[in-house]
Design an enzyme around this catalytic site. Structure first.
Site, PDB file in Angstrom:
ATOM      1  N   GLY A   1       0.799  -1.221   0.000  1.00  6.42           N
ATOM      2  CA  GLY A   1       0.000   0.000   0.000  1.00  6.42           C
ATOM      3  C   GLY A   1       0.827   1.264   0.000  1.00  6.42           C
ATOM      4  O   GLY A   1       0.313   2.356   0.245  1.00  6.42           O
ATOM      5  N   SER A   2       2.123   1.132  -0.301  1.00  5.51           N
ATOM      6  CA  SER A   2       3.018   2.294  -0.278  1.00  5.51           C
ATOM      7  C   SER A   2       3.008   3.070  -1.595  1.00  5.51           C
ATOM      8  O   SER A   2       3.546   4.169  -1.675  1.00  5.51           O
ATOM      9  CB  SER A   2       4.449   1.855   0.033  1.00  5.51           C
ATOM     10  OG  SER A   2       4.937   1.009  -0.979  1.00  5.51           O
ATOM     11  N   GLY A   3       2.422   2.473  -2.644  1.00  8.60           N
ATOM     12  CA  GLY A   3       2.389   3.142  -3.947  1.00  8.60           C
ATOM     13  C   GLY A   3       3.644   2.943  -4.766  1.00  8.60           C
ATOM     14  O   GLY A   3       3.834   3.599  -5.790  1.00  8.60           O
TER      15      GLY A   3
ATOM     16  N   ASP B   1       3.744  -2.441 -12.880  1.00 10.19           N
ATOM     17  CA  ASP B   1       4.620  -2.805 -11.769  1.00 10.19           C
ATOM     18  C   ASP B   1       5.460  -4.042 -12.069  1.00 10.19           C
ATOM     19  O   ASP B   1       6.648  -4.105 -11.749  1.00 10.19           O
ATOM     20  CB  ASP B   1       3.802  -3.043 -10.503  1.00 10.19           C
ATOM     21  CG  ASP B   1       3.070  -1.793 -10.043  1.00 10.19           C
ATOM     22  OD1 ASP B   1       3.356  -0.705 -10.573  1.00 10.19           O
ATOM     23  OD2 ASP B   1       2.197  -1.913  -9.164  1.00 10.19           O
TER      24      ASP B   1
END
Length: 342
Positions: free
Chosen positions: A110-112, A160
């Protein structure tokens, strides 16, 4: 024998969200990203005790079971199980494996920064090294994408997995039928140095909204919601403009692209920003930042801040007043790597 792998996390510079279907299928997506000196790590130790052990050190989670052909996907270490299931099915003839696996990441989920996909890639890379699998870069990235998005049905895009696998500064194109083209950018060393010198990361806290945001983007693309689609088009065009700016070393245009990209990104879904993010953004601008945006889907995670290098130190000092974490990062060229210790 011990197998280790490490895989870099990525910073989304422009175009994020246009790699998500169905937008990329309907209109084509462009994303500009760069890998940084933060990693996901995997150590795989083959055993002969007929057991499988997964230990995610950073999550303080351990899963142990007898070796079997298929691991049930529940709420514990689903990425580890998903990769195992596909490796056994497609590359080991359905025969169970016995090993201990230890993983951790330099950034939380969830850190991007693409942590989940990067973890999938680094686990895959360890298996590929251990079993000597014939997986090229495109093969590895696509397999990681399939496991995460199709097998495990986790919401998200495609950038990603490709960033983690290839590494470096890349302009990526996404089209229908899962077609992806990775264009490595050959920027001069001074441009890379200037980019690094202008970057500050500020961690605003873990995002718990990323899947919700992505699902809203998907729905908006499916229903062709005008405001959201126009924002996506602007973000896509911004990636193309930023690519040219970086190749030329035009940092004024680069900075403007970050400003325009954040403005457009906030039109894509309702919960991309919040009071914490807005306050951090305003604080950064007030203390010398030229531009900023949230990396990843939004709702939290790391804020990428652009600052004149002469003001970088004072900005980083000022940001320490906020409830977050300030980081100085470096650009790295190498993608996923694995090695064996005998």
């Amino acid at each position: 024998m011990i197998v280790r792998s490490k895989t870099p996390l990525r910073l989304g510079l422009a175009g994020g969200g246009t790699d998500v279907s169905p937008y990329s299928d309907l209109y084509g997506g462009y994303v500009l990203n760069v890998t940084i000196n933060m990693y996901a790590y995997c150590t795989l130790e083959p055993t002969d005790d007929g057991k499988i052990t997964f230990h995610a050190v950073d999550r303080d989670e351990v899963y142990t079971t007898d070796s079997k052909e298929y691991l049930e996907i529940d709420d514990t270490l689903i990425l580890h199980k998903g990769v195992y299931n596909r490796i056994v099915k497609d590359y080991n003839g359905g025969k169970p494996l016995s090993f201990k696996m230890t993983t951790y990441s330099d950034a939380p989920a969830g850190s991007g920064l693409g942590t989940s996909s990067t973890m999938v890639v680094t686990i895959l890379k360890a298996y590929a090294e251990w079993l000597n699998l014939p997986l090229g870069e495109y093969d590895l990235a696509y397999l990681a994408y399939e496991i995460e998005r199709k097998d495990l049905k986790l919401s998200g895009g495609k950038q990603d997995q490709y960033a983690a696998t290839f590494g470096g500064l890349n302009f990526m194109e996404f089209y229908s039928d899962d077609k992806v083209i990775v264009n490595p950018l050959r920027v001069k060393e001074w441009i890379k140095n200037e980019l690094e010198s202008s970057l500050v990361l500020f961690y605003t806290g873990t995002s718990r909204q990323s899947a919700k945001i992505i699902d809203e983007q998907i729905k908006n693309a499916q229903t062709k919601e005008e405001k959201s689609i126009e924002a996506m088009h602007a973000i896509k065009q911004g990636a193309s403009i930023m690519k040219e700016a970086l190749l030329k070393g035009d940092f004024d245009t680069f900075t403007q692209c970050v400003l325009d990209g954040w403005k457009a990104k906030k039109q894509m879904a309702k919960v991309i920003t919040n009071n914490v993010i807005d306050d951090a953004y305003d604080f950064a601008i007030k203390h010398g930042a030229k531009a900023a945006k949230i990396s990843g889907a939004g709702g939290g995670g790391f804020m990428m801040i652009i600052v004149d290098p002469v003001n970088k130190f004072s900005l980083m000092q000022a940001l320490k007043e906020l409830d977050g974490k300030v980081m100085d990062v470096k650009v790295v060229q190498e993608g996923t790597q694995a090695w064996i210790i005998y």
